[in-house]
Design a protein around this motif. Structure first.
Motif, PDB file in Angstrom:
ATOM      1  N   SER A 103       2.867  63.439  16.142  1.00 17.43           N
ATOM      2  CA  SER A 103       3.461  62.763  17.303  1.00 17.43           C
ATOM      3  C   SER A 103       2.946  61.350  17.539  1.00 17.43           C
ATOM      4  O   SER A 103       3.426  60.670  18.442  1.00 17.43           O
ATOM      5  N   ASP A 104       1.977  60.874  16.733  1.00 22.78           N
ATOM      6  CA  ASP A 104       1.415  59.541  16.943  1.00 22.78           C
ATOM      7  C   ASP A 104       1.029  58.923  15.601  1.00 22.78           C
ATOM      8  O   ASP A 104       0.034  59.314  14.991  1.00 22.78           O
ATOM      9  N   PRO A 105       1.800  57.930  15.116  1.00 23.37           N
ATOM     10  CA  PRO A 105       1.512  57.347  13.800  1.00 23.37           C
ATOM     11  C   PRO A 105       0.208  56.556  13.753  1.00 23.37           C
ATOM     12  O   PRO A 105      -0.211  56.140  12.679  1.00 23.37           O
ATOM     13  N   ASN A 106      -0.446  56.356  14.885  1.00 22.02           N
ATOM     14  CA  ASN A 106      -1.716  55.632  14.916  1.00 22.02           C
ATOM     15  C   ASN A 106      -2.926  56.538  14.736  1.00 22.02           C
ATOM     16  O   ASN A 106      -4.038  56.064  14.562  1.00 22.02           O
ATOM     17  N   GLN A 107      -2.721  57.863  14.778  1.00 21.09           N
ATOM     18  CA  GLN A 107      -3.794  58.843  14.642  1.00 21.09           C
ATOM     19  C   GLN A 107      -3.781  59.399  13.221  1.00 21.09           C
ATOM     20  O   GLN A 107      -2.856  60.120  12.842  1.00 21.09           O
ATOM     21  N   VAL A 108      -4.839  59.062  12.460  1.00 17.61           N
ATOM     22  CA  VAL A 108      -4.893  59.446  11.044  1.00 17.61           C
ATOM     23  C   VAL A 108      -6.305  59.920  10.712  1.00 17.61           C
ATOM     24  O   VAL A 108      -7.287  59.356  11.214  1.00 17.61           O
ATOM     25  N   GLY A 115     -15.643  62.159   6.016  1.00 15.02           N
ATOM     26  CA  GLY A 115     -14.455  62.232   6.855  1.00 15.02           C
ATOM     27  C   GLY A 115     -14.422  61.046   7.803  1.00 15.02           C
ATOM     28  O   GLY A 115     -15.444  60.664   8.379  1.00 15.02           O
ATOM     29  N   HIS A 116     -13.242  60.437   7.932  1.00 14.05           N
ATOM     30  CA  HIS A 116     -13.068  59.300   8.832  1.00 14.05           C
ATOM     31  C   HIS A 116     -11.727  59.422   9.541  1.00 14.05           C
ATOM     32  O   HIS A 116     -10.782  60.010   9.020  1.00 14.05           O
ATOM     33  N   ILE A 117     -11.677  58.831  10.725  1.00 13.23           N
ATOM     34  CA  ILE A 117     -10.479  58.923  11.553  1.00 13.23           C
ATOM     35  C   ILE A 117     -10.181  57.557  12.166  1.00 13.23           C
ATOM     36  O   ILE A 117     -11.079  56.761  12.408  1.00 13.23           O
ATOM     37  N   GLY A 121      -4.218  52.929  14.536  1.00 18.80           N
ATOM     38  CA  GLY A 121      -3.345  52.530  13.447  1.00 18.80           C
ATOM     39  C   GLY A 121      -4.036  51.865  12.276  1.00 18.80           C
ATOM     40  O   GLY A 121      -3.423  51.091  11.550  1.00 18.80           O
ATOM     41  N   GLY A 122      -5.322  52.166  12.063  1.00 17.98           N
ATOM     42  CA  GLY A 122      -6.039  51.632  10.915  1.00 17.98           C
ATOM     43  C   GLY A 122      -6.772  50.331  11.180  1.00 17.98           C
ATOM     44  O   GLY A 122      -7.412  49.799  10.282  1.00 17.98           O
ATOM     45  N   ALA A 123      -6.714  49.802  12.397  1.00 17.18           N
ATOM     46  CA  ALA A 123      -7.489  48.598  12.707  1.00 17.18           C
ATOM     47  C   ALA A 123      -8.979  48.898  12.593  1.00 17.18           C
ATOM     48  O   ALA A 123      -9.766  48.055  12.169  1.00 17.18           O
TER      49      ALA A 123
END
Length: 190
Positions: A103-108, A115-117, A121-123
């Motif tokens: 539901s949120d393309p900025n959460q990866v 492990g990284h999160i 949006g990758g900034a």
């Protein structure tokens, strides 16, 4: 043929390769996107040295930007693994797992040996394997002599524990070597 393929479904639809500007030497392992945004697409990959790269496209896969900047941990808040760490912890591995929030393309999140999160949006990226208060700031080298507290997401197994006394202990781990705790296992160093 390696690539990232897409199709706009119509009667005369055809698959097109959207690998675009991702170098041919980069091996793509995962591609994902949120269910509610088909323009923001993510690709987790490894360069020719086996180091992770996380690409993002905001135009449906026509142009890509590497958002995971390993050199000097430019945009990554690390734990004990990262650029300039001890010789066996200097960087992460090729992506072993990868997911984008539906539901949120900025959460990866990426499983890259640790492990990284990202939630922006990758900034910026942050380590998930150490407690947030023990992370190294982005843009800094990895402090290997520092003590770290686990977040509970441990990325190795312990085989032998040697108690020196009620506070000091040495542990032999599968792949990260020997760790030491001076506070009965609350924090660890190498």
């Amino acid at each position: 043929l390696q690539g990232i393929f897409r199709m706009n479904y119509t009667a005369s639809a055809a698959w097109t390769n959207s690998r675009g500007n991702i170098p041919a030497t980069v091996e793509i392992a995962w591609v994902d996107l949120a269910l509610n945004n088909t323009q923001t697409v993510w690709a987790a990959a490894a360069n020719s040295n086996g180091l992770p790269m996380i690409f993002k496209s905001t135009d449906g896969g026509q142009a890509w930007t590497n958002t995971y900047l390993l050199d000097n941990n430019q945009n990554i808040s690390t734990g004990w693994s990262g650029d300039s760490g001890a010789f066996w912890l200097t960087s992460n591995e090729a992506p072993l797992g990868f997911d984008v929030s539906p539901s949120d393309p900025n959460q990866v999140i990426v499983a890259d040996g640790t492990g990284h999160i990202t939630s922006d949006g990758g900034a910026s990226w942050r380590a998930t394997y150490v407690h947030p208060a023990y992370q190294n700031a982005a843009g800094q080298t990895t402090a290997i002599q520092k003590t770290y507290k686990s977040s509970g997401l441990d990325v190795t197994t312990a085989h032998h524990i040697y108690w020196v006394n009620d506070q000091n202990m040495l542990v032999s781990n599968t792949d990260i070597g020997q760790t030491y705790s001076a506070d009965a296992g609350e924090t660890w160093t190498f």
